[in-house]
Design a protein around this motif. Structure first.
Motif, PDB file in Angstrom:
ATOM      1  N   GLN A  72       0.352  -1.185   0.335  1.00  0.00           N
ATOM      2  CA  GLN A  72      -0.134   0.096  -0.086  1.00  0.00           C
ATOM      3  C   GLN A  72       1.146   1.282   0.535  1.00  0.00           C
ATOM      4  O   GLN A  72       1.442   2.266  -0.461  1.00  0.00           O
ATOM      5  N   ILE A  75       2.706   1.811  -3.502  1.00  0.00           N
ATOM      6  CA  ILE A  75       1.582   2.739  -4.524  1.00  0.00           C
ATOM      7  C   ILE A  75       1.180   3.572  -3.929  1.00  0.00           C
ATOM      8  O   ILE A  75       0.866   5.277  -4.828  1.00  0.00           O
ATOM      9  N   LEU A  76       1.064   4.566  -3.213  1.00  0.00           N
ATOM     10  CA  LEU A  76       0.395   5.783  -2.272  1.00  0.00           C
ATOM     11  C   LEU A  76       1.694   6.521  -2.574  1.00  0.00           C
ATOM     12  O   LEU A  76       1.675   7.965  -2.644  1.00  0.00           O
ATOM     13  N   ASN A  78       3.257   7.168  -4.947  1.00  0.00           N
ATOM     14  CA  ASN A  78       3.132   7.259  -6.203  1.00  0.00           C
ATOM     15  C   ASN A  78       1.839   9.099  -6.260  1.00  0.00           C
ATOM     16  O   ASN A  78       1.591   9.933  -7.312  1.00  0.00           O
ATOM     17  N   GLU A  83      -5.067  11.095   1.837  1.00  0.00           N
ATOM     18  CA  GLU A  83      -5.249  11.242   2.909  1.00  0.00           C
ATOM     19  C   GLU A  83      -6.442   9.406   2.629  1.00  0.00           C
ATOM     20  O   GLU A  83      -6.569   8.498   1.870  1.00  0.00           O
ATOM     21  N   SER A  84      -6.582   9.454   3.931  1.00  0.00           N
ATOM     22  CA  SER A  84      -7.117   8.085   4.453  1.00  0.00           C
ATOM     23  C   SER A  84      -6.588   6.561   3.500  1.00  0.00           C
ATOM     24  O   SER A  84      -7.771   5.559   3.556  1.00  0.00           O
ATOM     25  N   SER A  85      -5.298   6.590   3.307  1.00  0.00           N
ATOM     26  CA  SER A  85      -5.015   5.578   2.417  1.00  0.00           C
ATOM     27  C   SER A  85      -5.663   5.753   1.033  1.00  0.00           C
ATOM     28  O   SER A  85      -5.769   4.713  -0.083  1.00  0.00           O
ATOM     29  N   HIS A  86      -5.977   6.802   0.537  1.00  0.00           N
ATOM     30  CA  HIS A  86      -6.256   6.915  -0.707  1.00  0.00           C
ATOM     31  C   HIS A  86      -5.607   8.034  -1.564  1.00  0.00           C
ATOM     32  O   HIS A  86      -5.462   8.635  -0.854  1.00  0.00           O
ATOM     33  N   PHE A  87      -5.527   7.621  -2.734  1.00  0.00           N
ATOM     34  CA  PHE A  87      -5.007   8.482  -3.814  1.00  0.00           C
ATOM     35  C   PHE A  87      -5.979   9.949  -3.535  1.00  0.00           C
ATOM     36  O   PHE A  87      -7.376  10.363  -4.083  1.00  0.00           O
ATOM     37  N   LYS A  88      -5.525  11.477  -3.450  1.00  0.00           N
ATOM     38  CA  LYS A  88      -6.312  12.349  -3.051  1.00  0.00           C
ATOM     39  C   LYS A  88      -6.081  12.970  -4.589  1.00  0.00           C
ATOM     40  O   LYS A  88      -4.535  13.701  -4.881  1.00  0.00           O
ATOM     41  N   VAL A  89      -7.230  13.682  -4.894  1.00  0.00           N
ATOM     42  CA  VAL A  89      -6.985  14.738  -6.442  1.00  0.00           C
ATOM     43  C   VAL A  89      -7.867  15.679  -6.266  1.00  0.00           C
ATOM     44  O   VAL A  89      -8.909  15.617  -5.154  1.00  0.00           O
ATOM     45  N   LYS A  90      -7.999  16.478  -6.781  1.00  0.00           N
ATOM     46  CA  LYS A  90      -8.846  17.930  -6.550  1.00  0.00           C
ATOM     47  C   LYS A  90     -10.484  17.030  -7.439  1.00  0.00           C
ATOM     48  O   LYS A  90     -10.361  16.218  -7.868  1.00  0.00           O
TER      49      LYS A  90
END
Ligand SMILES: [Zn+2]
Lengths: 94, 481
Positions: A72, A75-76, A78, A83-90
């Protein structure tokens, strides 16, 4: 032939921001490329199957076996933001 | 009155139940911690090469055959190009020209409602990642992406615009789901997102040839929601036509709470996906032999099984339909019937007692605490007269809650039916003594009072007395009074 509008449209689809000079330059260059490629139309391809791949291969399969994924944190690493183990985007909202 | 025609086409996406993703070895497990099933291939890192999961192709062919499609001897993958954060490669590997299967049909409905809905094409493609805008109830100041779902094999089943009502759309979806679940290639669970559906709908004046302008409706999370969204859309479009408004071709989203559709804030760009053949994947060649081998793995499908149940077990069309909708339930039924050969009784018990209890606790047949063998044992106890029909229901409830065998429960709870005439006679005497009024009324010709007396006897025996015997003995003793 290719128009400046078409170049702008394709640039927009590819998320490219072009300057006025670039637009003119690419309009000419793309037109040249298309003209060159159009030469191929002089060939009679009536009896030739369309090529979808340059290799004469088919049916390259893998068996349905699970193999390890990346960790995890690997991959993160990149992600622009995490945030909360997720990719954060606009924000994207439908 | 002006009459309108409704025209609906459905696009269904189904997750294939493979272990690994379509082009890489990442697991397809549902509900794993976010971003734990992702690798360079499914997240589009430079230099990667996708390799097709053979099982996904086989599942596609299996589905195509069950949906009466022509399986292409040669097919290719294509890149569908667009930018969205759930799509790390900026293209989805899908199929465009030369899909795996085309020109099939699905038969829906029964009796005079029976009809064919065309299947235009079946594509094999990869799913995108999952976007999150909330954590719990907290709205995030951005969007979150989980790539676990990205690359999971997806079957796209496109129907022809042959569906003529929202209700028919519901039937189509249920029929399709039942078939796919019979094939065991997908769970088709909308709650888990393993089945999704977009609907195209338009209306036109009856008899007109030209199709009306269609709307694409998305964002429905159940078959009922799809039906409701379509009903709303049909009404909206008819209203627009009648007030001579112009209907524009657009994508609309279903709002479950407000029960209405609203236009999606669409990007200016019309979708231009610039499909081209996927250069990283070689063509798929499907030989006849492969198709025939896959065909052999298709067992009896719901329609056929329903017809067989009607013939073989003399079931009503409705009961046969319910019992064969799910493969597991049909299997359960047949196992019980094999052990206890009275289809009528078994139908009753499976449909009322078993399904009722399973539904109440939200469980699938596969999870039933009562096995087919145990149910058959119970029915045998009832047939032998060891327990009465009424007690059998109590025993079943206990079996369902504890998983115990019926014989054990009957013994433990001392539920064996009282069939000893002497014993029943004694209790009847008691009851008659305690109810002189009722006895008198019976003597005066009020035969109905016997029901009350039977009830008293049953209560004294906790329902264990054989009802026929109680009736018989009561009448005998009353006559002597
Ligand atoms: Zn992967």
């Amino acid at each position: 032939m290719i128009t400046k509008e078409e170049v702008e449209y394709v640039a927009r689809l590819a998320r490219l921001k072009l300057t006025k000079d670039e637009k003119e330059k690419y309009t000419k260059q793309l037109a040249d490329i298309l003209k060159y490629i159009n030469k191929l139309n002089e060939l009679d391809t009536e009896k030739v199957e369309p090529t979808s791949h340059v290799l004469r291969l088919s049916n390259v399969f893998r068996e349905d076996k699970v193999r390890p994924s990346l960790k995890q944190e690997e991959i993160l690493a990149n992600a622009p933001q995490v945030e909360s183990s997720h990719f954060k985007v606009k924000k994207v909202i439908e | 009155m002006v009459k309108y025609e409704t025209i609906i086409g459905l696009e269904v996406h189904i997750h294939l139940k493979t272990e690994s993703k379509l082009f890489c070895g990442c697991s397809t497990e549902f509900g794993a911690a976010p971003n734990t099933h992702a690798c360079p291939v499914c997240t589009g890192m430079p230099g990667i090469l996708p390799v097709v999961n053979k099982k996904a192709v086989e599942y596609t062919i299996k589905s195509a055959l069950a949906l009466n499609c022509e399986v292409a001897s040669r097919s290719i993958f294509a890149r569908k190009n667009y930018f969205y954060p759930d799509l790390p490669k900026n293209y989805q590997i899908s199929q465009y020209e030369e899909p795996l299967a085309q020109n099939g049909y699905l038969e829906i409905g029964t009796g005079s409602e029976r009809k064919r809905v065309g299947i235009t094409r079946i594509n094999l493609e990869e799913d995108a990642g999952k976007l999150l805008h909330y954590i719990g109830s907290r709205e995030i100041d951005g969007s979150l992406v989980d790539f676990n779902r990205c690359g999971v094999p997806l079957l796209e089943i496109v129907s022809s615009p042959d569906i003529t009502s929202p209700e028919e759309a519901y039937t189509y979806l249920t029929t399709l789901k039942n078939i796919i679940r019979y094939l065991e290639v997908s769970d088709c669970d909308m709650e888990k997102g393993s089945l999704r559906c977009d609907a195209n709908v338009s209306v036109r004046l009856a008899g007109k040839k030209k199709l009306g302008v269609k709307a694409e409706v998305k964002n429905m999370n159940s078959f009922r929601a799809i039906q409701k969204a379509l009903e709303y859309e049909v009404k909206r479009q008819i209203k627009a036509l009648e007030s001579e408004e112009r209907i524009i071709q657009e994508t609309r989203l279903w709002d479950e709470k407000k029960e209405r559709t609203y236009p999606m804030r669409s990007k200016e760009e019309a979708h231009d996906y610039r499909y081209f053949p996927e250069p990283d994947l070689v063509p798929l060649i499907v030989e006849k032999e492969w198709i025939e081998n896959i065909r052999k793995t298709i067992s009896e499908l719901p329609d056929r099984r329903r017809e067989r149940f009607i013939k073989e077990y003399k079931l009503s069309e409705y009961n046969a339909g319910v019992l064969t909708a799910e493969k597991a339930l049909a299997n359960y039924f047949e196992k019980v019937v094999k052990l206890y050969n009275n289809p009528k009784v078994v139908t009753n018990w499976v449909m009322v007692e078993l399904l009722g209890r399973l539904n109440a606790v939200n469980k699938e047949v596969e999870e039933s605490p009562v096995s087919p063998g145990q149910l058959a044992e119970l029915l045998k106890l009832m047939e032998k007269g060891t327990i009465s029909g009424k007690i059998a229901k109590t025993v079943f409830e206990e079996m369902f809650n504890s998983g115990k065998n019926p014989q054990v429960i009957v013994k433990e709870k001392k539920l064996v039916q009282i069939t000893d005439e002497k014993e029943i006679g004694k209790i009847v005497e008691e009851v008659l003594k305690e109810n002189p009024d009722a006895v008198e009324e019976y003597g005066k010709g009020k035969e109905k009072t016997i029901g009350h007396l039977v009830g008293q006897v049953m209560r004294k025996t906790q329902g264990k007395a054989n009802p026929q015997l109680v009736n018989k003995i009561l009448k005998e003793k009353l006559l002597k009074k």
